[in-house]
Write a protein that holds these residues in place. Structure first.
Motif, short mmCIF file in Angstrom:
data_model
loop_
_atom_site.label_atom_id
_atom_site.label_comp_id
_atom_site.label_asym_id
_atom_site.label_seq_id
_atom_site.Cartn_x
_atom_site.Cartn_y
_atom_site.Cartn_z
N PHE A 174 104.47 -72.73 37.55
CA PHE A 174 103.27 -72.46 38.33
C PHE A 174 102.06 -72.59 37.42
N ASP A 175 100.89 -72.82 38.01
CA ASP A 175 99.70 -72.77 37.18
C ASP A 175 99.43 -71.32 36.78
N ALA A 176 98.52 -71.12 35.84
CA ALA A 176 98.32 -69.80 35.26
C ALA A 176 97.93 -68.76 36.30
N GLU A 177 97.05 -69.13 37.22
CA GLU A 177 96.59 -68.19 38.24
C GLU A 177 97.74 -67.76 39.15
N GLU A 178 98.54 -68.72 39.60
CA GLU A 178 99.65 -68.39 40.49
C GLU A 178 100.74 -67.62 39.76
N PHE A 179 101.00 -67.97 38.50
CA PHE A 179 102.01 -67.24 37.73
C PHE A 179 101.60 -65.77 37.57
N THR A 180 100.34 -65.53 37.28
CA THR A 180 99.85 -64.15 37.17
C THR A 180 99.96 -63.43 38.51
N ALA A 181 99.61 -64.12 39.59
CA ALA A 181 99.71 -63.53 40.92
C ALA A 181 101.16 -63.22 41.29
N LEU A 182 102.08 -64.10 40.87
CA LEU A 182 103.51 -63.91 41.13
C LEU A 182 103.98 -62.61 40.48
N ILE A 183 103.56 -62.38 39.26
CA ILE A 183 103.93 -61.16 38.55
C ILE A 183 103.34 -59.94 39.22
N ALA A 184 102.11 -60.03 39.67
CA ALA A 184 101.48 -58.91 40.37
C ALA A 184 102.22 -58.60 41.68
N ARG A 185 102.61 -59.64 42.42
CA ARG A 185 103.33 -59.42 43.68
C ARG A 185 104.70 -58.80 43.45
N ALA A 186 105.27 -59.02 42.28
CA ALA A 186 106.58 -58.44 41.96
C ALA A 186 106.50 -56.94 41.69
N GLY A 187 105.30 -56.40 41.57
CA GLY A 187 105.15 -54.96 41.37
C GLY A 187 104.58 -54.56 40.03
N ILE A 188 103.82 -55.47 39.42
CA ILE A 188 103.24 -55.23 38.10
C ILE A 188 101.72 -55.17 38.19
N THR A 189 101.14 -54.16 37.57
CA THR A 189 99.69 -54.13 37.39
C THR A 189 99.36 -54.93 36.13
N VAL A 190 98.76 -56.09 36.31
CA VAL A 190 98.47 -56.97 35.18
C VAL A 190 97.31 -56.37 34.36
N GLN A 191 97.52 -56.26 33.05
CA GLN A 191 96.54 -55.64 32.16
C GLN A 191 95.92 -56.61 31.17
#
Length: 218
Positions: A174-191
């Motif tokens: 995935f591109d960087a934005e979607e990869f970060t969003a994927l992690i957030a949707r999995a239940g992670i607060t991105v820091q």
């Protein structure tokens, strides 16, 4: 392109991944040893971990630098990799950690069993849907407030044939934005996120974009 994952000999994507990383062995470690961004990510993780934390290293490769850095700091590390060659190398090089040759998709993971999970470049030979499912499962294996660190090559591709250090691979990402969003949707607060360009020290090495994402389980 990162640490290896998946299982050999069953017709799944892991059979190809295991063959690639069995062939590369210690050559892979040498090619990526100079990644300053990977080291910076590990230092940030170490600063956030409580003493003696339980850490899962997905696609642990040769054990260096991830498992070794964490084990040397006193953390309890379980490394999982599909490549028998990589797993044997890691066990010899990092005796302070535990390593298993297995497909992480098949390994039982207790709910909340880890304080941190590292996924450095080990998703790339999984299909996009499999990456999504695995990230959700890895997040569930974290205790509440536990740390997830993930890195990938942020390119918008699905099932593309490519060459990595002279070995044929099939890649999805995935591109960087979607990869970060994927992690957030999995239940992670991105820091924290960090992007870098790195060229492996290898005759067939080519510049690769890398993105690192750090966060905590909600």
């Amino acid at each position: 392109m990162g640490d290896s994952q998946e299982r050999a000999g069953d017709g799944r994507p892991g059979s190809a991944a295991a063959a690639v990383f069995d062939a590369l062995g210690a050559e892979y470690e040498r090619a990526f040893a100079a990644s300053a961004a990977h080291r910076e990510s590990l230092e940030r993780l170490l600063a956030d971990l409580a003493p003696g934390s339980r850490v899962l290293d997905v696609g642990s490769g040769t054990g260096r630098p991830t498992a070794q850095t964490l084990a040397d700091a006193g953390h309890r590390v379980l490394g999982v990799d599909v490549s028998p060659v990589m797993t044997a190398l890691a066990a010899r090089q990092v005796p302070g950690a535990e390593f298993r040759c297995a497909d992480i998709r098949d390994l039982p993971l207790a709910e909340g069993g880890f304080d941190a999970v590292c996924v450095y470049f080990s998703l790339l030979q999984l299909e996009r849907g499999e990456q999504t499912e695995l990230l959700e499962r890895l997040v569930r294996s974290l205790r509440p407030g536990g740390l997830l660190v993930a890195a990938t090559v942020p390119v918008d591709v699905a099932g593309v044939d490519a060459e990595f250090m002279g070995q044929p691979v099939r890649v999805s990402s995935f591109d960087a934005e979607e990869f970060t969003a994927l992690i957030a949707r999995a239940g992670i607060t991105v820091q924290w996120t960090h992007s870098a360009l790195f060229t492996p020290e290898h005759p067939a090495g080519a510049p690769e974009p890398h993105v690192f994402v750090h966060g905590r389980r909600v």
